[in-house]
Scaffold this motif. Structure first.
Motif, mmCIF file in Angstrom:
data_model
loop_
_atom_site.group_PDB
_atom_site.id
_atom_site.type_symbol
_atom_site.label_atom_id
_atom_site.label_comp_id
_atom_site.label_asym_id
_atom_site.label_seq_id
_atom_site.Cartn_x
_atom_site.Cartn_y
_atom_site.Cartn_z
ATOM 1 N N THR A 117 0.859 -1.178 0.000
ATOM 2 C CA THR A 117 0.000 0.000 0.000
ATOM 3 C C THR A 117 0.898 1.231 0.000
ATOM 4 O OG1 THR A 117 -1.741 -1.151 1.222
ATOM 5 C CG2 THR A 117 -1.809 1.254 1.228
ATOM 6 N N ARG A 118 0.787 2.029 -1.065
ATOM 7 C CA ARG A 118 1.659 3.206 -1.223
ATOM 8 C C ARG A 118 0.823 4.481 -1.152
ATOM 9 N NH1 ARG A 118 4.205 0.642 -6.639
ATOM 10 N NH2 ARG A 118 5.232 -1.176 -5.686
ATOM 11 N N SER A 119 1.331 5.437 -0.370
ATOM 12 C CA SER A 119 0.643 6.717 -0.227
ATOM 13 C C SER A 119 1.669 7.775 0.147
ATOM 14 C CB SER A 119 -0.436 6.631 0.858
ATOM 15 O OG SER A 119 -1.075 7.874 1.032
ATOM 16 N N GLY A 120 1.629 8.907 -0.570
ATOM 17 C CA GLY A 120 2.567 9.992 -0.281
ATOM 18 C C GLY A 120 4.003 9.628 -0.579
ATOM 19 N N GLY A 121 4.218 8.642 -1.456
ATOM 20 C CA GLY A 121 5.572 8.230 -1.789
ATOM 21 C C GLY A 121 6.177 7.234 -0.818
ATOM 22 N N PHE A 122 5.389 6.775 0.150
ATOM 23 C CA PHE A 122 5.888 5.821 1.146
ATOM 24 C C PHE A 122 5.098 4.526 1.080
ATOM 25 C CE2 PHE A 122 6.741 10.047 2.987
ATOM 26 C CZ PHE A 122 8.119 9.966 3.152
ATOM 27 N N VAL A 123 5.747 3.439 1.534
ATOM 28 C CA VAL A 123 5.098 2.134 1.609
ATOM 29 C C VAL A 123 4.525 1.962 3.016
ATOM 30 C CG1 VAL A 123 5.422 -0.361 1.504
ATOM 31 C CG2 VAL A 123 6.599 1.120 -0.137
ATOM 32 N N TRP A 124 3.252 1.583 3.100
ATOM 33 C CA TRP A 124 2.596 1.390 4.380
ATOM 34 C C TRP A 124 2.323 -0.100 4.577
ATOM 35 C CZ3 TRP A 124 2.386 5.609 7.513
ATOM 36 C CH2 TRP A 124 2.650 6.847 6.909
ATOM 37 N N ASP A 125 1.078 -0.491 4.776
ATOM 38 C CA ASP A 125 0.777 -1.915 4.980
ATOM 39 C C ASP A 125 1.137 -2.726 3.738
ATOM 40 O OD1 ASP A 125 -0.231 -0.892 7.279
ATOM 41 O OD2 ASP A 125 -2.190 -1.852 7.137
ATOM 42 N N ASN A 126 1.531 -3.982 3.964
ATOM 43 C CA ASN A 126 1.865 -4.857 2.833
ATOM 44 C C ASN A 126 1.366 -6.265 3.134
ATOM 45 O OD1 ASN A 126 4.753 -6.020 4.040
ATOM 46 N ND2 ASN A 126 4.398 -3.873 4.535
ATOM 47 N N TYR A 127 1.214 -7.054 2.064
ATOM 48 C CA TYR A 127 0.543 -8.347 2.168
ATOM 49 C C TYR A 127 1.338 -9.427 1.439
ATOM 50 C CZ TYR A 127 -3.431 -5.232 3.158
ATOM 51 O OH TYR A 127 -4.248 -4.265 3.666
ATOM 52 N N LEU A 128 1.240 -10.638 1.954
ATOM 53 C CA LEU A 128 1.839 -11.804 1.307
ATOM 54 C C LEU A 128 0.831 -12.938 1.354
ATOM 55 C CD1 LEU A 128 4.582 -12.977 0.103
ATOM 56 C CD2 LEU A 128 4.853 -14.020 2.358
ATOM 57 N N VAL A 129 0.568 -13.562 0.206
ATOM 58 C CA VAL A 129 -0.366 -14.690 0.128
ATOM 59 C C VAL A 129 0.408 -15.916 -0.332
ATOM 60 C CG1 VAL A 129 -2.545 -15.532 -0.809
ATOM 61 C CG2 VAL A 129 -2.190 -13.068 -0.528
ATOM 62 N N THR A 130 0.329 -16.986 0.452
ATOM 63 C CA THR A 130 1.047 -18.219 0.126
ATOM 64 C C THR A 130 0.078 -19.394 0.111
ATOM 65 O OG1 THR A 130 1.579 -18.678 2.452
ATOM 66 C CG2 THR A 130 3.156 -17.356 1.197
ATOM 67 N N ARG A 131 0.430 -20.403 -0.658
ATOM 68 C CA ARG A 131 -0.407 -21.602 -0.742
ATOM 69 C C ARG A 131 -0.031 -22.553 0.399
ATOM 70 N NH1 ARG A 131 -3.219 -23.495 -5.097
ATOM 71 N NH2 ARG A 131 -2.034 -22.204 -6.570
ATOM 72 N N GLU A 132 -1.029 -23.167 0.993
ATOM 73 C CA GLU A 132 -0.772 -24.131 2.065
ATOM 74 C C GLU A 132 -0.015 -25.345 1.527
ATOM 75 O OE1 GLU A 132 -3.461 -26.248 5.458
ATOM 76 O OE2 GLU A 132 -3.841 -26.823 3.389
ATOM 77 N N ILE A 133 0.907 -25.857 2.318
ATOM 78 C CA ILE A 133 1.590 -27.105 1.984
ATOM 79 C C ILE A 133 0.772 -28.228 2.619
ATOM 80 C CG2 ILE A 133 3.737 -28.401 2.146
ATOM 81 C CD1 ILE A 133 5.148 -25.681 2.591
ATOM 82 N N PRO A 134 0.100 -29.058 1.838
ATOM 83 C CA PRO A 134 -0.851 -30.037 2.391
ATOM 84 C C PRO A 134 -0.181 -31.013 3.364
ATOM 85 C CG PRO A 134 -1.092 -29.841 -0.008
ATOM 86 C CD PRO A 134 0.156 -29.116 0.361
ATOM 87 N N GLY A 135 -0.915 -31.325 4.419
ATOM 88 C CA GLY A 135 -0.474 -32.361 5.355
ATOM 89 C C GLY A 135 0.645 -31.955 6.277
ATOM 90 N N THR A 136 0.930 -30.654 6.392
ATOM 91 C CA THR A 136 2.027 -30.195 7.245
ATOM 92 C C THR A 136 1.503 -29.423 8.443
ATOM 93 O OG1 THR A 136 2.311 -28.108 6.040
ATOM 94 C CG2 THR A 136 3.577 -30.007 5.268
ATOM 95 N N GLN A 137 2.348 -29.296 9.436
ATOM 96 C CA GLN A 137 2.079 -28.447 10.590
ATOM 97 C C GLN A 137 3.410 -28.019 11.188
ATOM 98 O OE1 GLN A 137 0.609 -30.451 14.238
ATOM 99 N NE2 GLN A 137 0.550 -32.315 12.997
ATOM 100 N N PRO A 138 3.427 -26.930 11.993
ATOM 101 C CA PRO A 138 4.687 -26.492 12.601
ATOM 102 C C PRO A 138 5.289 -27.594 13.462
ATOM 103 C CG PRO A 138 3.038 -24.769 12.780
ATOM 104 C CD PRO A 138 2.330 -25.986 12.256
ATOM 105 N N LEU A 139 6.603 -27.702 13.421
ATOM 106 C CA LEU A 139 7.290 -28.775 14.128
ATOM 107 C C LEU A 139 7.060 -28.697 15.635
ATOM 108 C CD1 LEU A 139 9.237 -31.162 14.164
ATOM 109 C CD2 LEU A 139 11.149 -29.547 14.042
ATOM 110 N N ASP A 140 7.051 -27.488 16.205
ATOM 111 C CA ASP A 140 6.855 -27.394 17.653
ATOM 112 C C ASP A 140 5.465 -27.893 18.058
ATOM 113 O OD1 ASP A 140 5.536 -25.274 16.449
ATOM 114 O OD2 ASP A 140 6.159 -23.788 17.932
#
Length: 563
Positions: A117-140
């Motif tokens: 999100t750009r306003s006044g020449g600066f970058v504000w909020d930003n987003y990243l969308v990733t695809r789920e890796i099936p059958g996985t979960q965090p190791l912890d």
């Protein structure tokens, strides 16, 4: 002749001030003219909030095209704003790093969209969308849930496989020059399927960078971060397998045992410095907590509770007792109740503790920031940071009117748990003899390991007894949790005399547990002393027995009951 796979194409889309790079085949699924279709998804109940806070939110989205994770990096202060000025936004950094890591042959996530999100020449909020890796979960999370529920034989085989695969995976990362500045078990995904090797993926790559070469000296900081989680969950054999696989992957020569000892010693030193730095920041205040003063009350609470919730509780702490579902202690000085707070739905059951004190010393200690609930708050988070299990402190309140001091502490409730004393008398004694002995043996080993790690980390518990230890009521779950954290004391290094005091206090308490035999006490001591057992067990045993006798005689003389 098969057709060549079609190359993925990305489209540039502008939604207001937000500039998107998104896979062409997902544009209609994820975006409308105003940006993400979040309101539509929420109405259709296709969104689940995984993480939320002042600086970042993570949601999980279910669509016809699959499941996706959306990270929303927020600019909620001057620091993230300046970071976006001097370097690319976190979403862009993570997208670029994911592409480089995949190119090096390291398993990681697939990025399907990112935006600024750009306003006044600066970058504000930003987003990243990733695809789920099936059958996985965090190791912890996997190790805390699925691994903890495995039968002993299956768990033993799995930990061997995991040690080897994790050693290879880490060696491959370092061989490629990848340094992850937040390299812990929560940033590694695992997929474990029957009759298939363990598979691992690296995530959260905005904290990663790549350098040309990574020597063992430089790799130790990464290994230290990983060591923090596995310190209490791995044996010497596990660590040996890990380092043997790590060295083989990197082609390092020399004695694996010697290298493992050197790296582990370095990891421990670095980990201790890292934890002490985190403890100092926590005392000063971080973005993960809210600090408030409401009239004569002041308090702190976790950000995830919400600022309004923390303020309401600080303003009227006594009102929480109106939501009590069960009372555990009611006296003139102390009250402890299980409560259900409607404004904290993420914790259906909580514990609310109140202390009523009077005098100049409680007032002075509160003014100096050393009140009982403040100590319990800081000690609780310090223990959790070191992976020492205890119910998480969520909020504390301090109040003073003249010399009358009132203090309150809110903690989570551990589901299906009871104190060791109650569990022994209400549940254990009713089981068949063979099952009782098996459970006691496993619990003895687990508790000894936890106490050894507590002392290794520089903490002692001055009131270590069966009523201050929680155990799971699931017979296959060996986990234990420490209670009464205001009795925790910190040392640069716990003196041997204080270690003996802790062991003696626990031994006195165990005399009220009929299922604890001499062989269990010896097994506990063996697992507590570890490699020092053969040199120190007899002298330690004799000192504990002598101190136990003196403690029992002293209490009888003074007319004080033992517990």
């Amino acid at each position: 002749m098969s057709a060549a796979p079609r190359e993925t194409t990305f489209a540039t889309v502008r939604c207001g001030d937000t500039h998107w790079q998104i896979r062409s085949d997902l544009q209609q699924e994820l975006l409308d003219a105003h940006g993400l279709r979040r309101r539509e998804w929420e109405q259709q109940q296709r969104v689940e909030v995984i993480k939320t806070g002042a600086h970042r939110e993570v949601i999980r989205l279910d669509t016809a095209a699959g499941r996706f994770y959306i990270k929303h990096y927020k600019v909620a202060g001057i620091k993230p704003f300046l970071q976006n000025v001097i370097r690319p936004a976190k979403a862009v950094l993570e997208q670029r790093m994911a592409a480089r890591v995949r190119a090096l042959g390291i398993p990681t996530f697939e990025t399907v969209a990112w935006a600024e999100t750009r306003s006044g020449g600066f970058v504000w909020d930003n987003y990243l969308v990733t695809r789920e890796i099936p059958g996985t979960q965090p190791l912890d999370g996997f190790l805390r849930t699925q691994f903890a529920a495995m039968p002993t034989a299956d768990a033993s085989l799995f930990r061997r496989r995991l040690a080897v695969e994790l050693g290879r995976f880490t060696g491959k990362l370092h061989d490629a020059g990848i340094v992850h500045r937040d390299f812990h078990a929560g940033n590694i995904l695992i997929r474990d399927q029957p009759a298939a090797p363990v598979q691992l993926w690296l995530i959260d790559l905005h904290c990663a960078h790549i350098q040309k070469s990574l020597g063992l000296e430089a790799a130790q900081q990464n290994l230290a971060m990983l060591h923090q989680f596995f310190a209490t969950r791995s044996t010497r054999a596990d660590r040996y397998r890990f380092f043997r696989a790590y060295c083989a992957q990197r082609g390092l020569s020399g004695s694996v045992n010697s290298m493992a000892r050197d790296v582990q010693a370095c990891c421990s030193r670095r980990a201790q410095r890292h934890w002490r730095r985190k403890d100092r920041k926590w005392r000063q205040g971080t973005r993960h907590l809210v600090k408030l003063r409401v009239g004569s009350q002041r308090g702190r609470g976790l950000t995830v509770l919400g600022r309004d919730v923390v303020r309401d509780i600080c303003a009227q702490p006594e009102h929480i007792f109106a939501a009590a579902t069960a009372w555990y202690k009611q006296s003139t000085k102390r009250r402890v109740a299980a409560v259900a707070v409607p404004t904290i739905p993420q914790y259906p059951r909580l514990f609310w503790k109140s202390l009523k004190l009077r005098g100049i010393l409680p007032l002075l200690s509160q003014w100096l920031g050393r009140s009982s609930v403040r100590r319990a708050w800081e000690n609780g988070h310090a223990l959790l940071r070191r992976d020492i299990a205890t119910p998480k402190p969520l909020l504390f309140v301090e109040s003073a009117q003249g010399f009358d001091v009132r203090q309150y502490l809110l903690t989570e409730s551990i589901p299906d748990s009871a104190t060791l004393f109650d569990w022994h008398h209400d549940h254990l004694v009713r089981l068949p003899q063979r099952q009782r002995r098996e459970i006691v043996r496993r619990l003895t080993v687990a508790l000894a390991g936890q106490l050894r790690w507590l002392h290794t980390c520089g903490f002692e518990h001055r009131d270590l007894k069966s009523k201050n230890i929680l155990v799971s009521q699931n017979d296959n779950d060996d986990r234990t949790w420490l209670l009464d954290l205001e009795a925790i004391r910190r040392w640069p290094r716990v003196p041997r005399d204080r270690m003996l005091q802790n062991l003696t206090r626990l031994n006195v308490s165990s005399t009220f547990l009929s299922e604890i035999q001499l062989s269990d006490r010896l097994r506990f001591l063996r697992n507590y002393l570890g490699s020092r057992y053969f040199l120190e067990w007899k002298s330690t045993w004799q000192k504990i027995e002598a101190r136990t006798g003196r403690k029992i005689d002293k209490n009888r003389t003074n007319g004080r009951p033992l517990s």
